[in-house]
Write an enzyme that holds these catalytic residues in place. Structure first.
Site, PDB file in Angstrom:
ATOM      1  N   LYS A 119      98.567 -45.781  97.130  1.00 50.71           N
ATOM      2  CA  LYS A 119      99.164 -47.109  97.290  1.00 50.71           C
ATOM      3  C   LYS A 119      99.089 -47.523  98.753  1.00 50.71           C
ATOM      4  CE  LYS A 119     103.916 -45.261  97.631  1.00 50.71           C
ATOM      5  NZ  LYS A 119     104.295 -45.746  98.960  1.00 50.71           N
ATOM      6  N   GLY A 151     113.007 -46.423 102.096  1.00 54.49           N
ATOM      7  CA  GLY A 151     111.746 -47.158 102.099  1.00 54.49           C
ATOM      8  C   GLY A 151     111.039 -47.128 100.769  1.00 54.49           C
ATOM      9  N   CYS A 152     110.085 -46.225 100.636  1.00 54.21           N
ATOM     10  CA  CYS A 152     109.225 -46.209  99.449  1.00 54.21           C
ATOM     11  C   CYS A 152     109.955 -45.792  98.179  1.00 54.21           C
ATOM     12  CB  CYS A 152     108.011 -45.320  99.699  1.00 54.21           C
ATOM     13  SG  CYS A 152     106.922 -45.973 100.993  1.00 54.21           S
ATOM     14  N   VAL A 153     110.957 -44.922  98.298  1.00 53.73           N
ATOM     15  CA  VAL A 153     111.752 -44.573  97.120  1.00 53.73           C
ATOM     16  C   VAL A 153     112.528 -45.791  96.650  1.00 53.73           C
ATOM     17  CG1 VAL A 153     113.724 -43.223  96.291  1.00 53.73           C
ATOM     18  CG2 VAL A 153     111.923 -42.111  97.617  1.00 53.73           C
ATOM     19  N   THR A 156     110.310 -48.473  95.104  1.00 55.04           N
ATOM     20  CA  THR A 156     109.834 -48.053  93.776  1.00 55.04           C
ATOM     21  C   THR A 156     110.940 -48.154  92.742  1.00 55.04           C
ATOM     22  OG1 THR A 156     108.172 -46.588  94.758  1.00 55.04           O
ATOM     23  CG2 THR A 156     108.832 -46.116  92.485  1.00 55.04           C
TER      24      THR A 156
END
Length: 209
Positions: A119, A151-153, A156
């Protein structure tokens, strides 16, 4: 001044468990060398998180649960494929494809049946095959773990809920470079989006399948 808990309770944002559905999958967010090796400017020392995350992955394998490992990867020399994200965080340009920084941390037990998803943005859903694949597999529940919590957690998790998935976050299996941000985002996700529960409870669920 009201406490944080009182403010959220007044808004009706208290813990309201949604539980697991019928068909779970695991999304392991960015447990890659660039995020877990402090030699990279993006990296943090997160040995306990990696260990707990790997326990969840192993339990998922034993229960025949689909596992997706995400990696943040740029395939452009100037990270143009990451757009403004890399302008805001220039260190993302270190995550060049086919370098050590984009390899999954070798402490993780990656099975040949697991899917590796690349990603360019924070959410594992943005511009990727994730939603289509999960729909094809009949998945209704996502266990999201990895880094970073804020952030990414988090991104998502937000997109998982927006796309109609029951979402579970195992507390010990997520981590962040900032303890303060880690704890604040766990609290907020638990109030608004996901079931934030112990890793032990997640393992018990998989072991019961």
């Amino acid at each position: 001044m009201e406490s944080r808990e009182e403010i959220y309770e007044h808004a009706g944002m208290t813990e309201n468990p949604i539980g697991f559905g019928e068909r779970p999958a695991i999304v392991v967010v960015d447990i890659q060398n660039g995020m877990t090796d402090p030699d990279n400017p993006l990296g943090s020392v997160l040995p306990e998180m990696v260990e707990y995350a790997n326990e969840v992955v192993r339990a998922g394998h034993e229960a025949d649960v689909p596992v997706v490992f995400t990696r943040t990867v740029t395939k452009h020399p100037d990270a143009a494929d990451m757009g403004v994200f890399a302008e805001k965080i220039p260190a993302l340009k270190t995550l060049q494809d086919e370098t050590e920084w984009t390899e999954i941390d070798n402490r993780m037990d990656v099975d040949e049946a697991d899917h590796i998803l690349d990603k360019q943005q924070q959410s594992a859903f943005h511009g990727t095959e994730l939603h289509s694949m999960l729909t094809t597999l009949g998945v209704d529940t996502l266990v999201v773990l990895g880094c970073s919590t804020s952030g990414c957690v988090r991104a998502t998790v937000f997109d998982a809920v927006a796309n109609g998935f029951r979402t579970i976050v195992p507390v010990e299996a997520v981590g962040d470079r900032s303890t303060e941000q880690h704890e604040a985002n766990l609290f907020d996700m638990g109030a608004k989006n996901a079931d934030v529960i112990s890793t032990a409870d997640v393992l018990d669920y998989f072991h019961s399948q």
